[in-house]
Design a protein around this motif. Structure first.
Motif, PDB file in Angstrom:
ATOM      1  N   GLY A 104       0.794  -1.221   0.000  1.00 44.13           N
ATOM      2  CA  GLY A 104       0.000   0.000   0.000  1.00 44.13           C
ATOM      3  C   GLY A 104       0.827   1.272   0.000  1.00 44.13           C
ATOM      4  O   GLY A 104       1.822   1.394  -0.715  1.00 44.13           O
ATOM      5  N   GLU A 105       0.429   2.234   0.836  1.00 46.88           N
ATOM      6  CA  GLU A 105       1.074   3.539   0.885  1.00 46.88           C
ATOM      7  C   GLU A 105       2.520   3.431   1.358  1.00 46.88           C
ATOM      8  O   GLU A 105       3.393   4.193   0.914  1.00 46.88           O
ATOM      9  N   ALA A 106       2.791   2.474   2.260  1.00 45.80           N
ATOM     10  CA  ALA A 106       4.166   2.298   2.735  1.00 45.80           C
ATOM     11  C   ALA A 106       5.082   1.891   1.584  1.00 45.80           C
ATOM     12  O   ALA A 106       6.228   2.355   1.485  1.00 45.80           O
ATOM     13  N   ARG A 107       4.573   1.028   0.686  1.00 43.23           N
ATOM     14  CA  ARG A 107       5.373   0.628  -0.466  1.00 43.23           C
ATOM     15  C   ARG A 107       5.610   1.821  -1.382  1.00 43.23           C
ATOM     16  O   ARG A 107       6.715   2.012  -1.899  1.00 43.23           O
TER      17      ARG A 107
ATOM     18  N   ALA B 291      11.369   6.913  -2.143  1.00 45.98           N
ATOM     19  CA  ALA B 291      12.711   7.107  -1.590  1.00 45.98           C
ATOM     20  C   ALA B 291      13.754   6.431  -2.467  1.00 45.98           C
ATOM     21  O   ALA B 291      14.843   6.974  -2.706  1.00 45.98           O
ATOM     22  N   TYR B 292      13.428   5.238  -2.967  1.00 49.80           N
ATOM     23  CA  TYR B 292      14.339   4.521  -3.870  1.00 49.80           C
ATOM     24  C   TYR B 292      14.619   5.367  -5.108  1.00 49.80           C
ATOM     25  O   TYR B 292      15.773   5.532  -5.526  1.00 49.80           O
ATOM     26  N   SER B 293      13.560   5.910  -5.720  1.00 47.79           N
ATOM     27  CA  SER B 293      13.710   6.726  -6.925  1.00 47.79           C
ATOM     28  C   SER B 293      14.592   7.936  -6.660  1.00 47.79           C
ATOM     29  O   SER B 293      15.472   8.282  -7.458  1.00 47.79           O
ATOM     30  N   ALA B 294      14.340   8.601  -5.533  1.00 43.66           N
ATOM     31  CA  ALA B 294      15.115   9.793  -5.196  1.00 43.66           C
ATOM     32  C   ALA B 294      16.586   9.459  -5.053  1.00 43.66           C
ATOM     33  O   ALA B 294      17.460  10.147  -5.605  1.00 43.66           O
TER      34      ALA B 294
ATOM     35  N   THR C 135       7.264   3.865  -9.467  1.00 38.36           N
ATOM     36  CA  THR C 135       6.304   3.471  -8.433  1.00 38.36           C
ATOM     37  C   THR C 135       5.083   2.808  -9.052  1.00 38.36           C
ATOM     38  O   THR C 135       4.631   1.756  -8.582  1.00 38.36           O
ATOM     39  N   GLY C 136       4.556   3.398 -10.129  1.00 34.69           N
ATOM     40  CA  GLY C 136       3.382   2.818 -10.768  1.00 34.69           C
ATOM     41  C   GLY C 136       3.656   1.459 -11.368  1.00 34.69           C
ATOM     42  O   GLY C 136       2.816   0.557 -11.317  1.00 34.69           O
ATOM     43  N   ALA C 137       4.839   1.269 -11.938  1.00 34.15           N
ATOM     44  CA  ALA C 137       5.170  -0.010 -12.567  1.00 34.15           C
ATOM     45  C   ALA C 137       5.299  -1.130 -11.544  1.00 34.15           C
ATOM     46  O   ALA C 137       4.928  -2.278 -11.812  1.00 34.15           O
ATOM     47  N   LEU C 138       5.836  -0.808 -10.371  1.00 33.77           N
ATOM     48  CA  LEU C 138       6.116  -1.848  -9.375  1.00 33.77           C
ATOM     49  C   LEU C 138       5.029  -1.995  -8.312  1.00 33.77           C
ATOM     50  O   LEU C 138       5.002  -3.002  -7.600  1.00 33.77           O
ATOM     51  N   ALA C 139       4.150  -1.015  -8.206  1.00 33.79           N
ATOM     52  CA  ALA C 139       3.185  -1.032  -7.104  1.00 33.79           C
ATOM     53  C   ALA C 139       2.269  -2.246  -7.141  1.00 33.79           C
ATOM     54  O   ALA C 139       1.824  -2.723  -6.096  1.00 33.79           O
ATOM     55  N   THR C 140       1.969  -2.756  -8.330  1.00 28.62           N
ATOM     56  CA  THR C 140       1.017  -3.875  -8.422  1.00 28.62           C
ATOM     57  C   THR C 140       1.668  -5.187  -8.835  1.00 28.62           C
ATOM     58  O   THR C 140       0.966  -6.171  -9.061  1.00 28.62           O
TER      59      THR C 140
END
Length: 454
Positions: free
Chosen positions: A115-118, A124-127, A374-379
């Motif tokens: 969820g939001e934690a991910r 943070a990873y992207s940054a 984030t969008g690619a990995l979130a699901t």
């Protein structure tokens, strides 16, 4: 884990501004310097997906810890190297350590958070990943100019040693260091796939890294053509293996996941623009404007700071904005890069207004990259985390290589062409490069529409 990620991302670029000093002190040839800078990137790129699968099989925390130990030891060896041959060899080992470390970060985020934690963890990873590129230029300039205790270029490597040692101590307490369980351990390593992919990535990365300095000889084009053939063979082999019920290195299911194709293109585009902009601008400010390593490095600080700030905060922006953040980020990048090119066109330093262009570039790149990743990995399903992590990490690295090769070649070719006929050849060469970078960013802005229609 993010601190280790930052070290690895930093090391892709930190040696750039130290290369002249390394060449002088070690009496290194031009080819030696190319391999000092590029050797790390080559092994890092080639082994990323292999590192992801090893983590899936042996345990992500355990493989990350082993990679961190190898990276730290290799950094110490680089800092103590007495000749260019030693330094090249240890840089290759550094790249191997990074390839073991980095894919585990995304995999553990996928398996640990929901969820939001991910989403926060991925932000943070992207940054950290992209800020490391600009910060590498800054850190390299600071460390080389400081010449700590008369050590010259060596601190650009030795700075990793105390940080790595501290992370190893902390890692024993906080990382899951057991072996992977049941389902993950059951997956075979797919050695034929590893060989095919490793050969394909090697044939792609080596000419991208070395081709420009060698004036793009015949072997570089043959290597790129062979890479295309091997990527095709790899894709066919992996598809057949999946149909037989085997465990392919990159699951076709991941490649068919909604949004992955668009994400791959956008990550290639944004990382190409990021790396190409930093590389071409470094060549101009150090070669054309005559800035020293410290001044050249500090010039990238606004890009790095704004990139990090936007990457960590974009999720809190109004919900109505979220769907347009990526195309808006690419558009802002295009405008900002073009603005920097115009500001430097006349051969001057651009003045204080130039930093607005740097900041806009950092913001645009962050908006293009972070929501995409984030969008690619979130699901993506947890069992596919290693495959997706290795794929997108490799794509990001290849994007940086393509950016340096393509835009670096364009800059140097225009510099040579303008040398005898223009008043400010370096400035005008960078201006041409800036328009090409802006065009690439504009293509990223419309990529979602084009790929969706297909």
């Amino acid at each position: 884990m993010l601190a280790a990620l930052f070290m690895a991302a930093l090391d892709v670029f930190i040696v750039n501004v130290a290369a002249p000093t390394i060449g002088s002190e070690l009496h290194a040839s031009g080819a030696d310097l190319q391999l000092v800078v590029a050797g790390y990137t080559i092994t890092y790129s080639v082994l990323l997906i292999t590192g992801a699968r090893l983590g899936d099989r042996l345990g992500h925390g355990r493989v990350h810890f082993a990679g961190l130990a190898l990276f730290t030891a290799a950094s110490l060896a680089c800092g103590l190297a007495q000749g260019s041959t030693e330094l090249i060899a240890f840089r290759l080992v550094q790249g191997m350590g990074s390839a073991l470390m980095i894919p585990q970060v995304l995999s553990l985020i996928q398996r640990t958070f929901t969820g939001e934690a991910r989403a926060r963890a991925l932000g943070a990873y992207s940054a950290v990943l992209a800020v490391g590129a600009a910060a590498g230029q800054v850190a390299g300039g600071v460390l080389v100019s400081a010449d700590l205790f008369g050590t010259g270029w060596r601190p650009v490597f030795l700075v990793n040693v105390p940080v790595g040692a501290l992370l190893l101590v902390l890692g024993r307490r906080v990382l899951p260091l057991g072996r992977a369980g049941g389902r993950e351990r059951a997956r075979a390593l797919d050695l034929p796939g590893l060989v095919l992919l490793g050969a394909a990535v090697s044939l792609l990365t080596v000419p991208l890294v070395l081709g420009q300095e060698e004036d793009w000889p015949l072997w570089s084009w043959l290597s790129l053509a062979a890479a295309a053939v091997l990527f095709t063979l790899f894709r066919g082999y992996e598809s057949r293996l999946a149909r037989r019920g085997g465990a392919p290195l990159i699951s076709p299911r991941v490649l068919r996941h909604p949004g992955i194709a668009t994400a791959v293109f956008r990550i290639l585009a944004v990382m190409s623009v990021n790396a190409g902009f930093l590389f071409a601008l470094t060549l101009h400010v150090q070669g054309g404007l005559g800035y020293g390593a410290l001044r050249a490095g500090l010039g990238f600080a606004p890009t790095a700071v704004v990139f990090g700030a936007v990457s960590l905060t974009w999720r809190k922006w109004p919900a109505a904005w979220q769907r347009v953040l990526v195309p808006a980020g690419f558009a802002l990048t295009a405008v900002s890069v073009a603005f920097v090119g115009l500001a430097l066109h006349g051969g001057g330093g651009g003045g204080a207004v130039l930093y607005a262009g740097y900041a806009g570039t950092g913001a645009g790149l962050a908006l293009a990259f972070s929501p995409t990743l984030t969008g690619a990995l979130a699901t993506v399903r947890p069992q596919d985390a290693a495959d997706a992590s290795g794929l997108l990490a490799t794509v990001a690295q290849l994007g940086q290589l393509i950016g340096v090769a393509a835009f670096g070649t364009l800059f140097l070719n225009r510099l040579e062409s303008f040398g005898a006929v223009r008043s400010y050849p370096s400035a005008e060469a960078f201006s041409v490069c800036a328009w090409a970078l802006a065009g690439t960013a504009a293509a990223g802005a419309v990529s979602g529409l084009v790929l969706r229609r297909r």
